[in-house]
Design an enzyme around this catalytic site. Structure first.
Site, PDB file in Angstrom:
ATOM      1  N   CYS A   1      65.982  92.471 108.552  1.00 54.75           N
ATOM      2  CA  CYS A   1      65.702  92.949 109.776  1.00 54.75           C
ATOM      3  C   CYS A   1      66.234  91.964 110.718  1.00 54.75           C
ATOM      4  CB  CYS A   1      64.374  93.230 109.797  1.00 54.75           C
ATOM      5  SG  CYS A   1      63.950  94.587 111.161  1.00 54.75           S
ATOM      6  N   MET A   2      65.319  91.595 111.804  1.00 55.73           N
ATOM      7  CA  MET A   2      65.752  90.695 112.794  1.00 55.73           C
ATOM      8  C   MET A   2      65.999  89.322 112.021  1.00 55.73           C
ATOM      9  SD  MET A   2      63.565  89.274 116.194  1.00 55.73           S
ATOM     10  CE  MET A   2      63.933  90.767 117.088  1.00 55.73           C
TER      11      MET A   2
END
Length: 185
Positions: free
Chosen positions: A34-35
């Site tokens: 993800c991030m």
């Protein structure tokens, strides 16, 4: 007050150096989710000598025309991430969860529960469902400055994709990553 620079150049770099030191390897395999995957891609671009292979799971590298309610609401015309940070300092994990869920509201608020209901007799499915729900529920707030930078520079302005991203004054060119990459979307 942590920034993207802190995550990429301090935290990821420190972890990579510890693994390199303990393993005796010059470069290592690295995985980002993800991030964290977006940050890991930036790290690989800035430190190619330390990365042997790069794995990315659900890592956003391009945020232009990705669609969905979240993109519309997150547009600079309608949303200023500084407003959230001004009120809360760090960004509450619960707010992030709702934002991610709204990327596909039917799948996240309806379909997954229908699948659970359809599989209530399957113990493996139910156990895995419970594990994933617990993992999704174990969240932490996000540093306010990092949120502002990510939303403005990467999400709204698409600087990583447009090759205009800088971290700590260093240009981040993900097109220069020259290691085997596995990207799971």
């Amino acid at each position: 007050h942590l920034t993207i620079h802190d995550y990429v150049e301090r935290y990821i770099d420190n972890c990579v150096d510890v693994v390199r030191d303990r393993s005796g390897q010059e470069s290592i395999n690295i995985l980002g989710y993800c991030m964290g995957g977006t940050f890991t891609a930036m790290y690989a671009a800035l430190h190619p000598e330390k990365v042997r292979t790069l794995g990315l799971m659900a890592a956003g590298l391009c945020f232009d025309g990705t669609g969905g309610v979240l993109e519309l609401w997150g547009d600079r015309e309608y949303y200023n991430p500084r407003d959230v940070v001004d009120v809360s300092g760090n960004v509450p994990a619960e707010m992030l969860d709702v934002g991610f869920a709204l990327m596909d509201p039917v799948a996240n608020y309806v379909s997954k529960y229908v699948r659970l209901y359809d599989n209530l007799e399957n113990d493996d499915f139910v156990e895995n469902f419970a594990r994933m729900e617990r993992w999704l529920d174990e969240r932490i707030d996000l540093a306010g400055e990092t949120y502002i930078q990510f939303l403005e520079d990467i999400y709204q302005d698409n600087k990583l994709y447009d090759n205009e991203m800088y971290v700590g004054g260093e240009h981040v060119d993900v097109t220069e990553i020259d290691v085997p990459i596995l990207q799971i979307i």
